[in-house]
Design an enzyme around this catalytic site. Structure first.
Site, PDB file in Angstrom:
ATOM      1  N   SER A  37       5.095   2.768  -5.737  1.00  0.00           N
ATOM      2  CA  SER A  37       6.026   1.828  -5.125  1.00  0.00           C
ATOM      3  C   SER A  37       7.439   2.402  -5.119  1.00  0.00           C
ATOM      4  CB  SER A  37       5.946   0.485  -5.860  1.00  0.00           C
ATOM      5  OG  SER A  37       6.614  -0.537  -5.170  1.00  0.00           O
ATOM      6  N   ASP A 178       0.971  -2.682  -2.239  1.00  0.00           N
ATOM      7  CA  ASP A 178       1.650  -1.986  -3.333  1.00  0.00           C
ATOM      8  C   ASP A 178       0.658  -1.371  -4.326  1.00  0.00           C
ATOM      9  OD1 ASP A 178       3.052  -1.868  -6.089  1.00  0.00           O
ATOM     10  OD2 ASP A 178       4.711  -2.195  -4.706  1.00  0.00           O
TER      11      ASP A 178
END
Length: 408
Positions: A37, A178
């Site tokens: 991320s 994510d």
């Protein structure tokens, strides 16, 4: 080879830029970087060697540079200012977001596209990899730079950073989310590349952290000692504070700075630390004994060693293995906090002592006697009134010690 792994955590990623500044000052160079991320995004900039760009982005970040959301709505959420007057505005924004299946993060996508230098990353001798999760295939994707199709690196980095609240778009016909839901701190990716020493920068973001399975892997953690805020707090002030915390916490690890709240450079040996407590004014020792409800017939030296110092260890939550030096630094920190010294800077031991002593002592009135001489009750009271009791104990020391905290 030394590797660096960067945890995901949204807006908390500013902390990693502060760590990067410290790495530069310490002369630390990494042969490989992995991340998830925001850790993947920051890692890409590190591989590029673009510290100035990264610092500029985070130092001046704002919510509208990351996502399309009404500033008024963001302020209401971030600062908890939802009232009956603005509730309707909030619900209108919520409906717009839900209808669009998430917050529009096009500003972030544009930022990545404009700052990423894919050719530099591909031509770098350094290893680079990150994690995302393919919703379409229902499986995680640990991908290294050499596995990414030419011209698609920005898209795959974005795929690693699709927080659940963000609107996602398809990549090569597939949906991604994510990577933190699979592995938010992917040091395993570097281990597979042959790295046996890895520095990991924690953010304590929401996500899964996998346990270390390898006995031959050394991981040095850099972790925030204070809250970094929430993952969507992209306010400028918060980002700048987190950059500073990342810098100081990294120096704390490698320069062995003392303190939990403060950053203190210097040492004191066990003999001198103990001497400070053993030479406390006798009236201070008696007052501390009264505060802690200790027996009156114990000699002062025994009272200090067997009762008062252990009480300070409990009050400051230093743990059973605490040394006299730990207790000494704990007292310094506690008094520094009481006198409201600036915490986000590095002090030498002499500097913090001189600063403390330069601030006039203002007595704190005792409001209540707490303890009775029973260990069970003692532990219960310490749990609920630890801070208040510590302040009263420090008040006694400051009242009787003219050359406060000066070791002999």
């Amino acid at each position: 080879m030394i590797g660096l792994t960067l945890e995901g955590g949204g807006a908390k990623g500013a902390y990693q830029i502060g760590a990067w500044r410290a790495f530069n000052e310490l002369g630390l160079d990494f042969q490989g970087i992995s991340g998830t991320s925001v850790g993947a995004l920051n890692g890409a900039l590190m591989i590029q060697g673009d510290y100035d760009t990264a610092h500029e982005i985070w130092h001046n970040v704002s919510p509208t540079k990351i996502m399309n959301i009404d500033d008024r709505i963001y302020e209401m959420i971030a600062e908890h200012h939802l009232t009956s007057d603005n509730l309707q505005l909030f619900f209108e924004e919520a409906r717009r977001t839900i209808k669009g299946f998430g917050i529009d993060n096009k500003p972030l996508q544009d930022l990545i596209t404009n700052t990423l230098r894919e050719d530099v990353i591909r031509n770098s001798s350094k290893d680079f990899g990150f994690v995302t999760v393919c919703l379409t295939d229902r499986k995680p994707l640990e991908i290294y730079k050499e596995q990414i199709p030419i011209g698609k690196m920005a898209d795959y980095l974005m795929a690693s950073a699709y927080l659940p609240v963000f609107k996602s778009k398809k990549l090569d016909g597939k949906l991604f989310i994510d990577g933190g839901i699979y592995d938010n701190l992917p040091f395993e990716m570097l281990y597979k590349k042959g790295y046996r020493k890895i520095i990991a920068v924690r953010l304590f973001g929401s996500g899964r952290i996998r346990k270390i399975k390898h006995k031959d892997l050394e991981v040095i953690y850099i972790s925030p000692q204070k809250s970094l805020g929430n993952i969507l707090d992209f306010s400028t002030d918060r980002a700048r504070q987190n950059i500073m915390l990342g810098y100081l916490d990294t120096l704390k690890v490698f320069r062995r700075l003392k303190g939990k709240t403060f950053y203190i450079e210097g040492v004191i040996n066990e003999k001198d630390a103990l001497a400070f407590f053993m030479n406390l004014d006798s009236n201070a020792v008696k007052k501390l004994g009264q505060l802690f409800k200790l027996p009156h017939n114990i000699p002062l030296n025994r009272l200090i060693l067997e009762e008062i110092i252990p009480r300070f260890i409990k009050l400051m939550e230093l743990g059973n293995e605490a040394t006299y030096s730990d207790v000494y630094f704990g007292v310094i920190e506690a008094i520094a906090s009481l006198k409201k010294l600036e915490a986000h800077k590095i002090y030498t031991l002499e500097e913090i002592i001189d600063t403390i002593n330069s601030i006039p002592f203002i007595p704190i009135k005792n409001k209540k006697d707490f303890l009775i001489n029973t260990d069970i009750i003692d532990d219960i009271i310490l749990k609920f009134d630890r801070q208040k009791l510590l302040m009263e104990a420090l008040n006694i020391i400051m009242q009787f010690e003219k050359n406060l905290l000066k070791p002999l």
